[in-house]
Scaffold this active site. Structure first.
Site, PDB file in Angstrom:
ATOM      1  N   LYS A  55     -13.552   1.882  15.771  1.00 21.20           N
ATOM      2  CA  LYS A  55     -12.264   1.176  15.913  1.00 21.20           C
ATOM      3  C   LYS A  55     -11.762   1.242  17.351  1.00 21.20           C
ATOM      4  O   LYS A  55     -11.205   0.284  17.876  1.00 21.20           O
ATOM      5  CB  LYS A  55     -11.214   1.775  14.975  1.00 21.20           C
TER       6      LYS A  55
ATOM      7  N   PHE B 228      -4.126   3.606  14.975  1.00 21.98           N
ATOM      8  CA  PHE B 228      -4.306   4.630  13.954  1.00 21.98           C
ATOM      9  C   PHE B 228      -5.531   4.267  13.118  1.00 21.98           C
ATOM     10  O   PHE B 228      -5.854   3.083  12.984  1.00 21.98           O
ATOM     11  CB  PHE B 228      -3.065   4.709  13.048  1.00 21.98           C
TER      12      PHE B 228
ATOM     13  N   ASN C  59       0.842  -1.208   0.000  1.00 21.08           N
ATOM     14  CA  ASN C  59       0.000   0.000   0.000  1.00 21.08           C
ATOM     15  C   ASN C  59       0.870   1.248   0.000  1.00 21.08           C
ATOM     16  O   ASN C  59       2.097   1.155  -0.002  1.00 21.08           O
ATOM     17  CB  ASN C  59      -0.964  -0.031   1.190  1.00 21.08           C
TER      18      ASN C  59
ATOM     19  N   ASP D 162      -4.941  -9.355  13.133  1.00 16.66           N
ATOM     20  CA  ASP D 162      -4.908  -7.933  13.478  1.00 16.66           C
ATOM     21  C   ASP D 162      -3.983  -7.751  14.691  1.00 16.66           C
ATOM     22  O   ASP D 162      -4.302  -8.173  15.800  1.00 16.66           O
ATOM     23  CB  ASP D 162      -6.324  -7.434  13.784  1.00 16.66           C
ATOM     24  N   ILE D 163      -2.834  -7.121  14.455  1.00 11.85           N
ATOM     25  CA  ILE D 163      -1.793  -7.016  15.497  1.00 11.85           C
ATOM     26  C   ILE D 163      -2.276  -6.159  16.662  1.00 11.85           C
ATOM     27  O   ILE D 163      -2.114  -6.501  17.831  1.00 11.85           O
ATOM     28  CB  ILE D 163      -0.491  -6.411  14.910  1.00 11.85           C
TER      29      ILE D 163
END
Ligand code: CTP
Length: 403
Positions: A338, A324, A211, A305-306
């Protein structure tokens, strides 16, 4: 000011009437246990003498880049390495112009250019010079490059005019430097981990999916954390950036590696998840390059997902978990979601639909959403270094407030 004990200060005195006040500054630093090496610019020597400076500092005084005798004893590189901080006091408008243009025209500017330490400027000049637009843009350039400005004060000047531009009092300058060391000391006990950059999810040995993340924001945060006294680990996906000095760097490629290395390096006091981790990886990485005639649809599966894993871990969860959120729409709603779903303490959100900020840009503008709060804090448009400064200040305050 016990934080000044044994600190090494490289004091650069520039040519201005306020130069005489730096003699008092040397006296205060010495009284508080500092070691002071001094550079006098040519201009400074019109106002004070190397003899008076060396008598007060009990150290050698350096006067010019082309003083080869001194260069042999201590060159401009070692001089900047020797110091814990570099302090220009007083700093003239001319020196600020030279510094902001990266010039190396004398020993003072060469040392600054070669320095790996924090640099402080205590300006002193006439009010009209201080207000001059060209001067201002030079100063802003330096602030954006992390130079720290002390003062100036408002008051009556040597020239008889009144206004902003007056040299800060030696007591104020020494207090400012003492506060700086105090901040470093208070964060020494904290360990920080930052993830940054993109990840690469390989399809075959030559192709991967990635990305647009440059890693700049995460690197700036890691750099600032280290400079603020934190023991800092940076787990970085592939970037073209220079590694911040003094930070433990762990380079990874894939989301899976980033996950593994993150867990391996817990526990920490604060973890900042700024990496743009791939949400999907290929189910299988082909051993050989896929030939076009053999092309088939690529099958994907979700990565771990860390952030989510770390924040929900009952033993390894850091005291402060910061995620973030890169959003193109519904920033507030998505960020709040989130925050809750990923069990974060804070979410730092940026709008990546705006090309001037976020991905691959030098600048950013973020909103911080905090657990159990409906409000958010805004860190307004600035370089990623400036955003990092603001964020790390808040992290330091939070951790110190809670022990
Ligand atoms: N993150 C992570 N591990 C992943 C995916 C995301 O640690 N596998 C972290 C990011 O570093 C960031 C936060 O989760 O701190 C949010 O990432 P973001 O890409 O904005 O959100 P996603 O959870 O991936 O959701 P979506 O892409 O659907 O917005």
């Amino acid at each position: 000011m016990k934080n000044l004990q044994n600190k090494k200060i490289l004091l650069i005195i520039c040519g201005g009437i306020a130069a005489y006040k730096s003699l008092e500054l040397i006296r205060i630093f010495k009284k508080n246990g500092c070691r002071i090496k001094t550079i006098l610019t040519k201009g400074a020597m019109e106002f004070i003498t190397p003899l008076s400076v060396s008598s007060l500092s009990s150290e050698k005084v350096y006067t010019d880049l082309f003083d080869f005798k001194n260069e042999a004893e201590m060159d401009h590189i070692s001089l900047s390495r020797w110091a814990d901080v570099v302090l220009f006091a007083p700093t003239t408008a001319n020196k600020i112009a030279q510094l902001s243009n990266g010039l190396a025209v004398d020993l003072a500017t060469t040392v600054a250019l070669a320095s790996n330490k924090d640099i402080f400027l205590a300006p002193a000049m006439n009010v009209r010079m201080w207000e001059n637009a060209i001067f201002k843009s030079n100063l802003v350039k330096l602030i954006n490059s992390n130079y720290k400005i002390i003062g100036p004060n408002i008051g009556e000047m040597a020239c008889g005019e009144y206004g902003l531009g007056k040299f800060s009092e030696p007591q104020e300058i020494s207090l400012f430097i003492s506060d700086y060391f105090n901040n470093l000391d208070k964060n020494k006990k904290f360990k920080a981990l930052v993830t940054a950059g993109p990840t690469r999810e390989y399809i075959d040995p030559v192709r991967f999916i990635t990305n647009r993340s440059s890693g700049k924001q995460g690197y700036a945060i890691a750099n600032k954390l280290q400079k603020s006294g934190f023991e800092t680990i940076l787990i970085s996906g592939p970037t073209n950036l220079k590694f911040p000095e003094g930070v433990k760097i762990i380079s990874v490629n894939s989301a899976e590696e980033m996950h593994e290395k993150t867990i391996e390096n817990l526990p920490v006091d604060v973890a900042i998840f700024s990496a743009a981790v791939a949400d999907f990886k290929t189910k299988e990485i082909k051993v050989d390059k896929i030939k076009k005639e053999n092309f088939e649809n690529i099958k994907f599966e979700k990565t771990k997902d860390i952030l989510n894993y770390t924040s929900k871990h009952n033993k390894l969860r850091p005291k402060l978990v910061i995620g973030f959120a890169a959003e193109t729409n519904n920033l507030e709603e998505n960020s709040k979601k989130k925050l809750v779903e990923k069990n974060c303490d804070w979410i730092v959100a940026n709008d990546v639909s705006n090309n001037k900020i976020g991905f691959d840009s030098e600048h950013n503008e973020v909103k911080i959403f905090k657990k159990n709060s409906n409000e958010f804090e805004n860190i307004s448009f600035g370089t990623k270094e400036m955003i990092a400064n603001e964020l790390v200040e808040r992290i330091s305050d939070e951790l110190n407030a809670n022990g």
